[in-house]
Design a protein around this motif. Structure first.
Motif, PDB file in Angstrom:
ATOM      1  N   VAL A  68       0.871  -1.166   0.000  1.00  0.00           N
ATOM      2  CA  VAL A  68       0.000   0.000   0.000  1.00  0.00           C
ATOM      3  C   VAL A  68       0.910   1.218   0.000  1.00  0.00           C
ATOM      4  O   VAL A  68       1.576   1.518   0.986  1.00  0.00           O
ATOM      5  CB  VAL A  68      -0.923   0.029   1.233  1.00  0.00           C
ATOM      6  CG1 VAL A  68      -1.802   1.275   1.198  1.00  0.00           C
ATOM      7  CG2 VAL A  68      -1.778  -1.220   1.287  1.00  0.00           C
ATOM      8  N   ASP A 113      -5.749   3.000  -2.339  1.00  0.00           N
ATOM      9  CA  ASP A 113      -5.384   2.703  -0.952  1.00  0.00           C
ATOM     10  C   ASP A 113      -5.322   1.212  -0.668  1.00  0.00           C
ATOM     11  O   ASP A 113      -5.044   0.810   0.464  1.00  0.00           O
ATOM     12  CB  ASP A 113      -6.388   3.360   0.004  1.00  0.00           C
ATOM     13  CG  ASP A 113      -6.328   4.874  -0.059  1.00  0.00           C
ATOM     14  OD1 ASP A 113      -5.246   5.398  -0.401  1.00  0.00           O
ATOM     15  OD2 ASP A 113      -7.351   5.524   0.217  1.00  0.00           O
ATOM     16  N   SER A 114      -5.566   0.392  -1.646  1.00  0.00           N
ATOM     17  CA  SER A 114      -5.524  -1.056  -1.450  1.00  0.00           C
ATOM     18  C   SER A 114      -4.173  -1.590  -1.911  1.00  0.00           C
ATOM     19  O   SER A 114      -3.475  -0.952  -2.701  1.00  0.00           O
ATOM     20  CB  SER A 114      -6.654  -1.729  -2.236  1.00  0.00           C
ATOM     21  OG  SER A 114      -6.521  -1.463  -3.620  1.00  0.00           O
TER      22      SER A 114
END
Length: 324
Positions: free
Chosen positions: A207, A222-223
């Motif tokens: 991330v 954001d993953s």
């Protein structure tokens, strides 16, 4: 008289014992307080003059240091060798001679922008030293975390834009012999006769901070995403890097036009970011040799990290660790 003196001695003995007990108790507490005071003073002096804890912003040094992680920096440049991680103040590009500017106006450099200056319009300011917007593509540390004094506080109050130091890895030190553009060698680099070796590893999910790519949802950014991981070896030092897609461009090194191998003696430190693509804007590929005066210290220890930022790694690997 005999009995009276005995009685006095009997009275004095307990008092002596009690006095000695109180003295011993006070002496022990005094020693403890003294040790605490001396230890606290030594810690303050050490933090101010030898080492300091700083927080890194950005992912230019991923996967070793990720955004928001705290590290310990030892001040000074003594003992810095190839493979070490350092904090440095990026040096702005040297201005072109006036004659060159009169003969042919160079193409505008997107990294530079005019800034307010004297009545004649001022000089161009390097945006590496005074970046605009979010710093999401490099590893940076706040100047005030490294050098906090009155003059810098005053300067910060007068600056309209923030200034940051960078974090990078040293691949060559002043005086080293460096060969660029060597074929079949990682980054085309050979330092003091030792080729930079690189071995690909399984991709790793990370991330990383930064803006979403065009057409990408902010939640997807954001993953965890797969990144190409490799292990580099320079001399006796081995460290992980995120491999870049493009061959390195050494345009700022002042090398001849010849595309073949070029051997030069290092005028300063050759510093690269471990996250090769996202750190290319602010290391030696863009800045050239980094002068010894620009170095602020060596990063020697990572205190703690976010295990969730590297889900494929052992959670313990994001904790306290000595950095190569």
């Amino acid at each position: 008289m005999f009995h009276r003196r005995k009685r006095d001695d009997d009275d004095d003995e307990p008092r002596g014992r009690r006095g000695r007990g109180v003295s011993r108790e006070r002496s022990f507490s005094t020693r403890v307080a003294y040790c605490v005071l001396v230890g606290g003073a030594a810690l303050i002096v050490t933090r101010a003059s030898l080492a300091t804890v700083i927080q890194v912003h950005g992912d230019g040094m991923a996967p070793t240091i990720l955004d928001g992680e705290s590290v310990v920096m030892v001040r000074g440049t003594w003992g810095i060798e190839a493979g070490d991680m350092v904090v440095y103040d990026p040096t702005p590009p040297r201005p072109l001679p006036e004659e060159a500017c009169d003969e042919e106006a160079p193409e505008a450099d997107p990294r530079r922008s005019p800034a307010p200056g004297p009545s004649d319009g001022g000089a161009a300011v390097d945006e590496y030293r005074a970046p605009q917007g979010e710093l999401h593509d490099v590893s940076v540390v706040d100047v005030d975390d490294v050098e906090s004094n009155w003059e810098r506080v005053r300067e910060r109050g007068n600056r309209a834009r923030p200034r940051n130091f960078r974090v990078g890895r040293v691949l060559a030190v002043p005086g080293d012999t460096v060969i660029f553009n060597e074929p079949d060698v990682a980054l085309g680099l050979v330092v003091n006769g030792s080729a930079l070796r690189q071995k690909l590893d399984d991709p790793i999910r990370l991330v990383l901070s930064g803006k979403p790519a065009p057409g990408e949802d902010a939640r997807d950014a954001d993953s965890p995403r797969l990144r190409t991981l490799a292990w580099e070896t320079l001399g006796d030092t081995r460290y992980p890097v995120l491999v870049g897609g493009a061959a390195p461009d050494w345009a700022s090194m002042g090398l001849p036009e010849d595309l073949g191998p070029i051997e030069v003696q290092a005028d300063g430190y050759l510093i690269l970011a471990d996250n090769r693509d996202e750190g290319a804007c602010c290391d030696s590929r863009a800045l050239g040799w980094v002068s010894p005066e620009s170095l602020r210290g060596e990063v020697v220890l990572r205190l703690a990290g976010d295990p969730g930022a590297a889900p494929d790694s052992d959670p313990r690997s994001r904790g306290l660790a000595r950095l190569p």
